[in-house]
Scaffold this active site. Sequence first.
Site, PDB file in Angstrom:
ATOM      1  N   TYR A 111       4.760  18.721  11.067  1.00 50.28           N
ATOM      2  CA  TYR A 111       5.683  17.822  11.342  1.00 50.28           C
ATOM      3  C   TYR A 111       7.138  18.216  11.455  1.00 50.28           C
ATOM      4  O   TYR A 111       8.153  17.696  11.370  1.00 50.28           O
ATOM      5  CB  TYR A 111       5.675  16.734  10.108  1.00 50.28           C
ATOM      6  N   ARG A 149       2.725  20.495   6.081  1.00 44.95           N
ATOM      7  CA  ARG A 149       3.865  19.514   6.652  1.00 44.95           C
ATOM      8  C   ARG A 149       4.930  20.258   7.237  1.00 44.95           C
ATOM      9  O   ARG A 149       5.199  19.763   8.353  1.00 44.95           O
ATOM     10  CB  ARG A 149       4.390  18.631   5.431  1.00 44.95           C
ATOM     11  N   TYR A 209       0.586  13.864   0.559  1.00 47.09           N
ATOM     12  CA  TYR A 209       0.397  14.751   1.665  1.00 47.09           C
ATOM     13  C   TYR A 209       0.507  16.132   1.783  1.00 47.09           C
ATOM     14  O   TYR A 209       0.826  16.972   2.601  1.00 47.09           O
ATOM     15  CB  TYR A 209       1.191  14.084   3.184  1.00 47.09           C
ATOM     16  N   GLU A 214       0.803  -1.068  -0.045  1.00 46.87           N
ATOM     17  CA  GLU A 214      -0.062   0.020  -0.048  1.00 46.87           C
ATOM     18  C   GLU A 214       0.979   1.203  -0.110  1.00 46.87           C
ATOM     19  O   GLU A 214       0.995   2.098   1.040  1.00 46.87           O
ATOM     20  CB  GLU A 214      -0.767   0.143   1.227  1.00 46.87           C
ATOM     21  N   PRO A 215       1.385   1.344  -1.010  1.00 44.69           N
ATOM     22  CA  PRO A 215       2.494   2.737  -1.004  1.00 44.69           C
ATOM     23  C   PRO A 215       1.593   4.038  -1.429  1.00 44.69           C
ATOM     24  O   PRO A 215       0.992   3.950  -2.192  1.00 44.69           O
ATOM     25  CB  PRO A 215       3.431   2.605  -2.072  1.00 44.69           C
ATOM     26  N   GLY A 216       2.094   4.893  -0.683  1.00 46.43           N
ATOM     27  CA  GLY A 216       1.223   6.451  -1.063  1.00 46.43           C
ATOM     28  C   GLY A 216       2.420   7.240  -1.458  1.00 46.43           C
ATOM     29  O   GLY A 216       2.747   7.407  -2.567  1.00 46.43           O
ATOM     30  N   ARG A 217       3.126   7.691  -0.407  1.00 43.45           N
ATOM     31  CA  ARG A 217       4.496   8.651  -0.499  1.00 43.45           C
ATOM     32  C   ARG A 217       5.124   8.257  -1.779  1.00 43.45           C
ATOM     33  O   ARG A 217       5.611   9.083  -2.380  1.00 43.45           O
ATOM     34  CB  ARG A 217       4.906   8.669   0.695  1.00 43.45           C
ATOM     35  N   CYS A 267      -2.567  34.109   9.287  1.00 44.97           N
ATOM     36  CA  CYS A 267      -2.229  35.110  10.413  1.00 44.97           C
ATOM     37  C   CYS A 267      -2.019  34.335  11.821  1.00 44.97           C
ATOM     38  O   CYS A 267      -2.635  34.107  12.854  1.00 44.97           O
ATOM     39  CB  CYS A 267      -3.598  35.872  10.793  1.00 44.97           C
ATOM     40  N   GLU A 268      -0.904  33.533  11.749  1.00 44.01           N
ATOM     41  CA  GLU A 268      -0.247  32.762  12.863  1.00 44.01           C
ATOM     42  C   GLU A 268       1.337  32.470  12.508  1.00 44.01           C
ATOM     43  O   GLU A 268       1.495  32.297  11.347  1.00 44.01           O
ATOM     44  CB  GLU A 268      -0.986  31.676  13.508  1.00 44.01           C
TER      45      GLU A 268
HETATM   46  N1  LLP Z   1      -1.179   2.161   4.631  1.00 43.79           N
HETATM   47  C1  LLP Z   1      -1.895   2.667   5.713  1.00 43.79           C
HETATM   48  C2  LLP Z   1      -2.616   1.666   6.414  1.00 43.79           C
HETATM   49  C3  LLP Z   1      -1.359   3.790   6.073  1.00 43.79           C
HETATM   50  O1  LLP Z   1      -1.868   4.378   7.277  1.00 43.79           O
HETATM   51  C4  LLP Z   1      -0.393   4.532   5.156  1.00 43.79           C
HETATM   52  C5  LLP Z   1      -0.241   5.901   5.753  1.00 43.79           C
HETATM   53  C6  LLP Z   1      -0.071   4.119   4.262  1.00 43.79           C
HETATM   54  C7  LLP Z   1      -0.549   2.733   3.703  1.00 43.79           C
HETATM   55  C8  LLP Z   1       0.837   4.721   3.000  1.00 43.79           C
HETATM   56  O2  LLP Z   1       2.137   5.211   3.842  1.00 43.79           O
HETATM   57  P1  LLP Z   1       3.033   5.761   3.018  1.00 43.79           P
HETATM   58  O3  LLP Z   1       3.614   4.824   1.899  1.00 43.79           O
HETATM   59  O4  LLP Z   1       2.685   6.895   2.287  1.00 43.79           O
HETATM   60  O5  LLP Z   1       4.331   5.899   3.983  1.00 43.79           O
HETATM   61  N2  LLP Z   1       0.624  12.823   6.641  1.00 43.79           N
HETATM   62  C9  LLP Z   1       1.754  12.177   6.906  1.00 43.79           C
HETATM   63  C10 LLP Z   1       2.000  10.743   6.512  1.00 43.79           C
HETATM   64  C11 LLP Z   1       0.583   9.881   7.222  1.00 43.79           C
HETATM   65  C12 LLP Z   1       0.763   8.668   6.927  1.00 43.79           C
HETATM   66  C13 LLP Z   1      -0.467   8.049   7.284  1.00 43.79           C
HETATM   67  N3  LLP Z   1      -0.593   6.492   6.704  1.00 43.79           N
HETATM   68  C14 LLP Z   1       2.973  13.037   6.176  1.00 43.79           C
HETATM   69  O6  LLP Z   1       2.713  14.141   5.806  1.00 43.79           O
HETATM   70  O7  LLP Z   1       4.124  12.759   6.437  1.00 43.79           O
END
Ligand code: LLP
Length: 423
Positions: A319, A315, A373, A276-279, A344-345
């Site tokens: 973070y 971000r 993100y 499940e890649p996102g980033r 305004c902060e």
């Molecule tokens: N699967 C699940 C169940 C997750 O909770 C996440 C991310 C992913 C996959 C994808 O993870 P990735 O491959 O993107 O690392 N907003 C934060 C990141 C929060 C990630 C939440 N879960 C940021 O801006 O760094």
Amino acid sequence: MRTPLLAVDGVLHLDGVSLEALASAADTPAYVYSASTISTRYRELTETLAAVPHHVHYACKANASLGILAALRALGAGVDVVSGGELYRAQQAGFAPAGIIFGGVGKSRRELEAAVAAQVNIITVESEAELREISAIASAQGTRARIGVRVNPEVAVDSVHAYIKTGQKGDKFGVPWDEAERVAHLAHTLPAVTLVAVGMHIGSQLTNLAPLADGLQRLESLVGRLRAAGVTTLEFLDIGGGLYVPYNDEPAADLAGYAAIVVPALQRIGLTLIVEPGRFLVAEAGVLLTRVLYRKRTGGRDVLVTDAGMSDLLRPSHYDAYHRILAVRPRANQATLDVVGPICESGDFLALDRAMEDVGAGELLVLCTTGAYGSCMASNYNSRTRACEVMVREGQWTVITERETYADLVRRETVTPQWRTQA
Ligand code: LLP
């Protein structure tokens, strides 16, 4: 940074499109995404995992814009959704139910009903109560739901920020390790559900792959015990996302190391791998294009005030995240600058004390590695309209998300209350 930004005649281009021309045509702030980078990352990942049967389900929480979803669907990806809204987006983008998995720690009854009705490939449960709820919903709908159990493997996770670690003891995610076998077995025995997957997601931006190996070992033992107990329906092992993306000069994710952990384990376990890649798929594809409104000097600091702020890119403020900042017209002169937004902060900053190119009012900047993100975490704070999103490809560009309008801002609101008497 592996975003294909290239200076041509003194102006940065992305996938052959001049960011200066784009700023004139689409205005700023604007998110700009390189289609070629998304397909490169997708191919890198599928090649990494080629030795085992696998499905890539893009974690669309990273960027759920329809244009991004459509691009990944066209590449062959499935999608991982975590809310009714993401499920709706996935359907709008044309994903078939078999290409959708639905996770998330707190799905409402309405969301679960929608997921069961949509016949998504897997609904991943994170508690016994949720599992029982799905069984009841599927029974009521006269259907069966395909279930995955997300386990918290309770390993020590290394990541860049505490907020994005999810696989440690006591984290709110997943079924606690000591309950995992019982809950998975329950999924095997309850009516109207079929246990097809077990999985984990231990965190995002993983700086060390050893915890992944530890978690996998736990999943392998769980699968062994379930099989020994007569469970024959398992099809998938889901290891979540979390691949590391460099934001500055760090090395890129160790894909060979990842494969060395994942491939032998999956070969032993004999299930189809889900990732499940996102980033990893989208971060490096994106830049946030912004214009410097003013440059001022205060308290001995030089400050650039840009037309993008924390409402566009949360971000840095949330973070303390680092995003490289480049001038769209590159130059040799350096300065130490704060880059702040118009909100305004004082928490509204994009970079503090940053050694960067020496730019002035009116000039364009890009914030790099903002494809993940970024836009999806934008808000309307200070009633700012959310930025447009543009996809670029081989010298062409297209708006995939229009800039919000003021009318959009108030569309759900009223100045004439309709008072009702309590029923
Ligand atoms: N699967 C699940 C169940 C997750 O909770 C996440 C991310 C992913 C996959 C994808 O993870 P990735 O491959 O993107 O690392 N907003 C934060 C990141 C929060 C990630 C939440 N879960 C940021 O801006 O760094």
